[in-house]
Scaffold this active site. Structure first.
Site, mmCIF file in Angstrom:
data_model
loop_
_atom_site.group_PDB
_atom_site.id
_atom_site.type_symbol
_atom_site.label_atom_id
_atom_site.label_comp_id
_atom_site.label_asym_id
_atom_site.label_seq_id
_atom_site.Cartn_x
_atom_site.Cartn_y
_atom_site.Cartn_z
ATOM 1 N N LYS A 166 26.585 5.084 -2.893
ATOM 2 C CA LYS A 166 27.964 4.635 -2.997
ATOM 3 C C LYS A 166 28.128 3.695 -4.179
ATOM 4 C CE LYS A 166 29.624 6.939 0.330
ATOM 5 N NZ LYS A 166 30.609 7.994 0.074
ATOM 6 N N ASP A 194 29.122 8.034 -5.820
ATOM 7 C CA ASP A 194 30.369 8.385 -5.131
ATOM 8 C C ASP A 194 31.233 7.129 -4.981
ATOM 9 O OD1 ASP A 194 32.382 9.318 -3.507
ATOM 10 O OD2 ASP A 194 31.090 9.899 -1.831
ATOM 11 N N GLU A 220 31.247 11.325 -8.139
ATOM 12 C CA GLU A 220 32.133 11.908 -7.114
ATOM 13 C C GLU A 220 33.351 11.014 -6.856
ATOM 14 O OE1 GLU A 220 29.945 13.470 -3.810
ATOM 15 O OE2 GLU A 220 31.431 12.805 -2.349
ATOM 16 N N GLU A 246 37.135 16.503 -1.484
ATOM 17 C CA GLU A 246 37.068 16.332 -0.025
ATOM 18 C C GLU A 246 38.409 15.906 0.568
ATOM 19 O OE1 GLU A 246 34.036 13.077 -0.454
ATOM 20 O OE2 GLU A 246 35.112 12.237 1.235
ATOM 21 N N ASP A 269 35.888 20.465 2.094
ATOM 22 C CA ASP A 269 35.333 20.258 3.429
ATOM 23 C C ASP A 269 35.816 21.406 4.314
ATOM 24 O OD1 ASP A 269 35.110 19.418 6.236
ATOM 25 O OD2 ASP A 269 34.348 17.560 5.363
ATOM 26 N N HIS A 296 31.708 19.234 0.873
ATOM 27 C CA HIS A 296 31.621 17.937 1.554
ATOM 28 C C HIS A 296 31.297 18.237 3.014
ATOM 29 C CE1 HIS A 296 33.588 14.698 3.988
ATOM 30 N NE2 HIS A 296 32.939 13.942 3.126
ATOM 31 N N GLU A 329 25.125 18.834 1.564
ATOM 32 C CA GLU A 329 25.202 17.394 1.837
ATOM 33 C C GLU A 329 24.629 17.119 3.224
ATOM 34 O OE1 GLU A 329 29.112 15.569 1.600
ATOM 35 O OE2 GLU A 329 28.168 13.583 1.588
HETATM 36 CA CA CA Z 1 32.324 11.601 -0.778
#
Ligand code: CA
Length: 379
Positions: A166, A194, A220, A246, A269, A296, A329
């Site tokens: 992250k 991300d 991301e 996503e 997703d 995702h 993922e």
């Molecule tokens: Ca993400």
């Protein structure tokens, strides 16, 4: 065969340790899953990605459309659900409710024909995929950079060849964390970042430029999903591939990302953007733009296995004799529901996860775990 029952389950798990990312903190996992049963006793399971209670209400809103229908004809059911929600819910959680139903219908269809979903989708272009670890969230620790480096080393020890971290706290903190993690894992492991759309274009560009020397495989959700032009402009100005999607829904939404040249990697997703039926169409659309897909994937083993089958069916772009491995993922944050709800357990061997060859999703629901985590249900 006719659909005779639609049941929803809200599953909740209070976390032992909360964690956060650029937008909010997680202290529990709450997921809505759906079970669709036919008059011959066969059943299929689906899952929606998003606020569980709203998805549950959405599934019950859609229920009258699907009761009595033949589950094999999932495309006609999809269209009726879409048509009857279009006027007031073109995007968002009602689409996630539709997605959950669609995934359950594919599971049911697979069980009826005794075939894996990936074969029903048109065939398996691969029988194993490479999981990348999603983790490295923020905590309130005073030694966060050190903790993140240790967590990243742990993933490498477990056999992961790619890890996503992250960013989005602040550019200064982000770079400090990237340096610390790279130092710990070296350059043989792929590293993605991300931001969960935390940054303005100017900030995202600054972070991208500073992160470029650290061999970042993709950046991301650098900016808000509302700003297609900002994705396009950032992508032109950095050598780091740009990923996102996503928060996008249906092929009509993904067309905006594609025709605006927003992405190198498209991350739909399946359990939110329209189910497997729509994911297949989005993949066809992306193939016409030469954009690769890494879905995702969040939630339980139901969502994970839906993604496994979808990825098994994806065509490589471009095709060649020695095609590269495809990623899935694999969320590694605390989630007892993901670990316990489905059987067999998700297992990584030599850096790969095998595509299940059983019928439908290729998993069974652990009824004990279902009862353990169930908190509320309409029926
Ligand atoms: Ca993400």
């Amino acid at each position: 065969m006719k659909i005779s029952r639609v049941e929803t389950f809200i599953l909740t798990n209070q976390l032992e340790g909360s964690f956060f990312f650029s937008q909010w903190e997680y202290s529990e996992r709450k997921i809505c899953i759906v079970k669709i049963t036919a008059d011959n006793g066969l059943c299929g399971w689906g899952e929606g990605y998003g606020p569980a209670n709203i998805i549950q209400a959405g599934i019950h809103h859609l229920k009258p459309i699907i009761i009595g229908k033949n589950p094999i004809e999932q495309e006609t059911i999809w269209f009726e659900m879409y048509r009857k929600t279009l006027d007031f819910a073109r995007r968002g959680v009602l689409t996630a409710a539709l997605s959950a139903i669609d995934v359950a219908l594919w599971d049911l269809k697979g069980k009826f024909f005794d075939l894996p979903i990936s074969v029903l989708l048109g065939g398996q272009n691969r029988q194993k995929v490479v999981p990348y670890a999603t983790g490295l969230y923020f905590s309130k620790s005073h030694q966060l950079a050190k903790n993140l480096a240790e967590e990243a080393e742990h993933y490498v020890d477990q056999g992961f060849r790619a890890i996503k971290m992250k960013v989005g706290l602040s550019i200064k903190d982000d770079i400090h964390h990237i340096k610390s993690i790279r130092k710990a894992i070296g350059y043989d492991i792929s590293l993605m970042i991300d931001a969960n759309h935390a940054y303005s274009l100017r900030e995202a560009l600054k972070l991208a430029r500073l992160a470029e020397p650290y061999d970042i495989s993709w950046f991301e959700e650098p900016v808000s999903p509302e700003f297609y032009n900002q994705y396009r402009d950032l992508r032109k100005k950095t050598s780091i591939p740009i990923a996102g999607g996503e928060c996008e829904y249906l092929r009509y939404g993904f067309l905006q990302l594609l025709k605006n040249n927003c992405l190198d990697i498209l991350q739909l997703d399946i359990c939110a953007s329209g189910g497997l039926t729509e994911a297949k169409r989005i993949a066809s659309l992306a193939s016409t733009y030469g954009v690769e897909i890494v879905p995702h994937t969040w939630g339980t083993g139901i969502a994970f296995h839906a993604a496994l089958h979808f990825i098994a069916n994806l065509e490589p772009i471009p095709g060649r004799l020695c095609s590269p491995d495809f990623y899935i993922e694999y969320d590694r944050t605390e989630n007892a529901i993901r670990e316990n709800l489905t059987r067999p357990c998700i297992k990584m061997e030599n850096g790969y996860i095998k595509v299940p060859q059983g019928s439908g999703l290729g998993i069974e629901i652990n009824e004990d775990a279902l009862r353990e985590y169930q908190t509320t249900a309409f029926i």
